[in-house]
Design a protein around this motif. Structure first.
Motif, PDB file in Angstrom:
ATOM      1  N   GLN A  96       1.571  57.605  34.065  1.00  0.00           N
ATOM      2  CA  GLN A  96       0.507  58.117  33.207  1.00  0.00           C
ATOM      3  C   GLN A  96       0.734  59.550  32.735  1.00  0.00           C
ATOM      4  O   GLN A  96       0.321  59.910  31.627  1.00  0.00           O
ATOM      5  N   ILE A  97       1.358  60.371  33.562  1.00  0.00           N
ATOM      6  CA  ILE A  97       1.469  61.799  33.245  1.00  0.00           C
ATOM      7  C   ILE A  97       2.858  62.185  32.748  1.00  0.00           C
ATOM      8  O   ILE A  97       2.991  62.952  31.786  1.00  0.00           O
ATOM      9  N   PHE A  98       3.899  61.657  33.384  1.00  0.00           N
ATOM     10  CA  PHE A  98       5.249  62.125  33.063  1.00  0.00           C
ATOM     11  C   PHE A  98       5.634  61.929  31.598  1.00  0.00           C
ATOM     12  O   PHE A  98       6.240  62.837  31.002  1.00  0.00           O
ATOM     13  N   PRO A  99       5.333  60.787  30.965  1.00  0.00           N
ATOM     14  CA  PRO A  99       5.703  60.654  29.547  1.00  0.00           C
ATOM     15  C   PRO A  99       5.112  61.758  28.676  1.00  0.00           C
ATOM     16  O   PRO A  99       5.763  62.224  27.729  1.00  0.00           O
ATOM     17  N   LYS A 100       3.896  62.197  28.996  1.00  0.00           N
ATOM     18  CA  LYS A 100       3.279  63.277  28.228  1.00  0.00           C
ATOM     19  C   LYS A 100       4.003  64.602  28.473  1.00  0.00           C
ATOM     20  O   LYS A 100       4.231  65.380  27.539  1.00  0.00           O
ATOM     21  N   SER A 104       6.085  66.603  25.559  1.00  0.00           N
ATOM     22  CA  SER A 104       5.767  67.995  25.246  1.00  0.00           C
ATOM     23  C   SER A 104       6.994  68.884  25.404  1.00  0.00           C
ATOM     24  O   SER A 104       7.256  69.762  24.570  1.00  0.00           O
ATOM     25  N   ALA A 105       7.758  68.645  26.470  1.00  0.00           N
ATOM     26  CA  ALA A 105       8.964  69.442  26.698  1.00  0.00           C
ATOM     27  C   ALA A 105       9.998  69.194  25.609  1.00  0.00           C
ATOM     28  O   ALA A 105      10.699  70.118  25.175  1.00  0.00           O
ATOM     29  N   HIS A 106      10.093  67.955  25.163  1.00  0.00           N
ATOM     30  CA  HIS A 106      11.055  67.620  24.109  1.00  0.00           C
ATOM     31  C   HIS A 106      10.683  68.313  22.795  1.00  0.00           C
ATOM     32  O   HIS A 106      11.550  68.831  22.077  1.00  0.00           O
ATOM     33  N   LYS A 107       9.403  68.342  22.470  1.00  0.00           N
ATOM     34  CA  LYS A 107       8.954  69.029  21.256  1.00  0.00           C
ATOM     35  C   LYS A 107       9.190  70.535  21.360  1.00  0.00           C
ATOM     36  O   LYS A 107       9.489  71.198  20.359  1.00  0.00           O
ATOM     37  N   ASP A 108       9.054  71.064  22.572  1.00  0.00           N
ATOM     38  CA  ASP A 108       9.221  72.507  22.765  1.00  0.00           C
ATOM     39  C   ASP A 108      10.649  72.960  22.484  1.00  0.00           C
ATOM     40  O   ASP A 108      10.883  74.149  22.244  1.00  0.00           O
ATOM     41  N   LEU A 109      11.597  72.034  22.501  1.00  0.00           N
ATOM     42  CA  LEU A 109      12.989  72.409  22.247  1.00  0.00           C
ATOM     43  C   LEU A 109      13.171  73.036  20.866  1.00  0.00           C
ATOM     44  O   LEU A 109      14.111  73.811  20.650  1.00  0.00           O
ATOM     45  N   GLN A 110      12.283  72.712  19.932  1.00  0.00           N
ATOM     46  CA  GLN A 110      12.416  73.222  18.567  1.00  0.00           C
ATOM     47  C   GLN A 110      11.603  74.498  18.331  1.00  0.00           C
ATOM     48  O   GLN A 110      11.572  75.013  17.210  1.00  0.00           O
ATOM     49  N   VAL A 169       9.560  69.863  34.129  1.00  0.00           N
ATOM     50  CA  VAL A 169       9.952  68.448  34.114  1.00  0.00           C
ATOM     51  C   VAL A 169      10.729  68.100  35.381  1.00  0.00           C
ATOM     52  O   VAL A 169      10.473  67.087  36.039  1.00  0.00           O
ATOM     53  N   THR A 170      11.675  68.955  35.725  1.00  0.00           N
ATOM     54  CA  THR A 170      12.506  68.720  36.909  1.00  0.00           C
ATOM     55  C   THR A 170      11.673  68.722  38.178  1.00  0.00           C
ATOM     56  O   THR A 170      11.806  67.844  39.037  1.00  0.00           O
ATOM     57  N   GLN A 171      10.807  69.710  38.306  1.00  0.00           N
ATOM     58  CA  GLN A 171       9.976  69.821  39.502  1.00  0.00           C
ATOM     59  C   GLN A 171       9.043  68.618  39.639  1.00  0.00           C
ATOM     60  O   GLN A 171       8.836  68.098  40.740  1.00  0.00           O
ATOM     61  N   PHE A 172       8.497  68.170  38.528  1.00  0.00           N
ATOM     62  CA  PHE A 172       7.593  67.018  38.558  1.00  0.00           C
ATOM     63  C   PHE A 172       8.333  65.773  39.042  1.00  0.00           C
ATOM     64  O   PHE A 172       7.828  65.025  39.888  1.00  0.00           O
ATOM     65  N   MET A 173       9.524  65.539  38.521  1.00  0.00           N
ATOM     66  CA  MET A 173      10.295  64.366  38.940  1.00  0.00           C
ATOM     67  C   MET A 173      10.620  64.415  40.426  1.00  0.00           C
ATOM     68  O   MET A 173      10.491  63.410  41.138  1.00  0.00           O
ATOM     69  N   PHE A 184      13.483  56.999  40.668  1.00  0.00           N
ATOM     70  CA  PHE A 184      14.608  57.677  40.011  1.00  0.00           C
ATOM     71  C   PHE A 184      15.077  56.900  38.784  1.00  0.00           C
ATOM     72  O   PHE A 184      15.335  57.494  37.726  1.00  0.00           O
ATOM     73  N   ASP A 185      15.210  55.591  38.911  1.00  0.00           N
ATOM     74  CA  ASP A 185      15.688  54.785  37.784  1.00  0.00           C
ATOM     75  C   ASP A 185      14.733  54.868  36.595  1.00  0.00           C
ATOM     76  O   ASP A 185      15.167  54.879  35.434  1.00  0.00           O
ATOM     77  N   TYR A 186      13.446  54.925  36.885  1.00  0.00           N
ATOM     78  CA  TYR A 186      12.445  55.045  35.814  1.00  0.00           C
ATOM     79  C   TYR A 186      12.615  56.373  35.077  1.00  0.00           C
ATOM     80  O   TYR A 186      12.655  56.422  33.838  1.00  0.00           O
ATOM     81  N   PHE A 187      12.715  57.463  35.839  1.00  0.00           N
ATOM     82  CA  PHE A 187      12.906  58.775  35.219  1.00  0.00           C
ATOM     83  C   PHE A 187      14.240  58.836  34.472  1.00  0.00           C
ATOM     84  O   PHE A 187      14.337  59.440  33.398  1.00  0.00           O
ATOM     85  N   ASP A 188      15.246  58.227  35.039  1.00  0.00           N
ATOM     86  CA  ASP A 188      16.571  58.222  34.417  1.00  0.00           C
ATOM     87  C   ASP A 188      16.513  57.588  33.027  1.00  0.00           C
ATOM     88  O   ASP A 188      17.089  58.112  32.063  1.00  0.00           O
ATOM     89  N   CYS A 189      15.805  56.476  32.913  1.00  0.00           N
ATOM     90  CA  CYS A 189      15.693  55.793  31.617  1.00  0.00           C
ATOM     91  C   CYS A 189      14.958  56.658  30.593  1.00  0.00           C
ATOM     92  O   CYS A 189      15.372  56.751  29.430  1.00  0.00           O
ATOM     93  N   LEU A 190      13.872  57.303  31.032  1.00  0.00           N
ATOM     94  CA  LEU A 190      13.111  58.134  30.095  1.00  0.00           C
ATOM     95  C   LEU A 190      13.910  59.356  29.654  1.00  0.00           C
ATOM     96  O   LEU A 190      13.883  59.736  28.472  1.00  0.00           O
ATOM     97  N   LEU A 191      14.623  59.976  30.576  1.00  0.00           N
ATOM     98  CA  LEU A 191      15.431  61.137  30.207  1.00  0.00           C
ATOM     99  C   LEU A 191      16.547  60.741  29.247  1.00  0.00           C
ATOM    100  O   LEU A 191      16.885  61.496  28.326  1.00  0.00           O
ATOM    101  N   ASP A 192      17.126  59.580  29.456  1.00  0.00           N
ATOM    102  CA  ASP A 192      18.143  59.096  28.515  1.00  0.00           C
ATOM    103  C   ASP A 192      17.532  58.844  27.136  1.00  0.00           C
ATOM    104  O   ASP A 192      18.138  59.155  26.105  1.00  0.00           O
ATOM    105  N   GLU A 193      16.337  58.289  27.138  1.00  0.00           N
ATOM    106  CA  GLU A 193      15.667  57.993  25.867  1.00  0.00           C
ATOM    107  C   GLU A 193      15.398  59.269  25.075  1.00  0.00           C
ATOM    108  O   GLU A 193      15.551  59.296  23.850  1.00  0.00           O
ATOM    109  N   TYR A 194      15.001  60.322  25.772  1.00  0.00           N
ATOM    110  CA  TYR A 194      14.698  61.591  25.105  1.00  0.00           C
ATOM    111  C   TYR A 194      15.914  62.517  25.027  1.00  0.00           C
ATOM    112  O   TYR A 194      15.797  63.622  24.513  1.00  0.00           O
ATOM    113  N   ARG A 195      17.042  62.064  25.550  1.00  0.00           N
ATOM    114  CA  ARG A 195      18.253  62.889  25.597  1.00  0.00           C
ATOM    115  C   ARG A 195      17.938  64.247  26.232  1.00  0.00           C
ATOM    116  O   ARG A 195      18.230  65.313  25.677  1.00  0.00           O
TER     117      ARG A 195
END
Length: 249
Positions: A96-100, A104-110, A169-173, A184-195
């Motif tokens: 529920q929380i991590f995708p948000k 947000s972190a991905h958008k902050d990259l710009q 992001v790292t601390q939350f995971m 771990f596998d769940y987080f791994d997939c999401l991080l790959d998706e967002y590069r």
């Protein structure tokens, strides 16, 4: 406590009490028994005193032992329930929380970094084209042509503005995986998706170089399966490790 083990322990307690009682009464009868019931109340009083000092003490001892075992069993059950509850919360947080947080972190990259007036003149030491964003710093730390050309204060300002979101992001995971390693596998997939894995590795490498947050580095290394250190000085992670060391000399 397993059922078989529990039954064995309670059998030992009951059997031990009965054995002590039988031995104590047998010894008393052997020493003082006359074969007939005595009508003297003082004799019965002596028997009662004897039994309370032998059988009574044994019964109390075994009862306390049983109570201790029961309390330990209850503690184990409560701890197991608490751990299951923490595991359930970790799943809820991850879904529920991590995708948000990651979005947000991905958008902050710009986001364009801002600098204090005293730091602006040092920006010339950066080999950059276009605005300086967290993404351009996290993924291309070689834009610092020569680290010595950037003042520590300016470098620290750039770093702090760039690593904040990846650090969270790292601390939350790490916190969720601590209670549910299979996430771990769940987080791994999401991080790959967002590069976003490279951003997490950059933050970890920075803290490895700084040598000021050993607990964070240990948890990230063990939960996210990171390397102990980065010895390649020209890799992105190696440069971030050097930056961490430079800012904490």
């Amino acid at each position: 406590m397993k059922r078989g083990h529990k039954r064995w322990v309670y059998s030992l307690l009951v059997g031990g009490t009965m054995t002590v009682s039988a031995v104590a009464i047998g010894l008393y009868l052997y020493q003082f028994g006359g074969g007939e019931l005595d009508s003297d109340s003082s004799v019965w009083a002596d028997l009662g005193t004897y039994l309370s000092g032998t059988v009574g003490v044994a019964a109390v001892t075994f009862t306390l032992f049983a109570l201790i075992l029961t309390l330990k069993q209850q503690d184990a059950i409560i701890e197991a329930q608490d751990e299951e509850s923490r595991r359930g919360r970790a799943y809820e947080n991850a879904i529920q929380i991590f995708p948000k947080i990651l979005s947000s972190a991905h958008k902050d990259l710009q986001r364009h970094l801002s600098f204090d007036p005293g730091c602006v003149r040092d920006i010339a030491a950066l080999d950059h084209d276009g605005p300086i964003t967290p993404e351009s710093i996290l993924r291309h730390p070689n834009r610092f042509r020569v680290l010595g050309e950037v003042s520590p204060n300016c470098l620290r300002s750039i770093v702090n503005q760039s690593i904040g979101h990846p650090y969270r992001v790292t601390q939350f995971m790490v916190q969720q995986i601590h209670h549910a390693p299979e996430l771990f596998d769940y987080f791994d997939c999401l991080l790959d998706e967002y590069r976003y894995w490279d951003c997490v590795e950059a933050v970890y490498a920075y803290h490895v170089g700084s040598e000021q947050d050993d607990e964070f580095c240990y948890l990230v290394r063990s939960k996210l399966r990171m390397r102990l250190s980065y010895n390649d000085p020209v890799s992105v992670e190696g440069i971030w490790q050097r930056i961490g060391a430079k800012l904490n000399e």
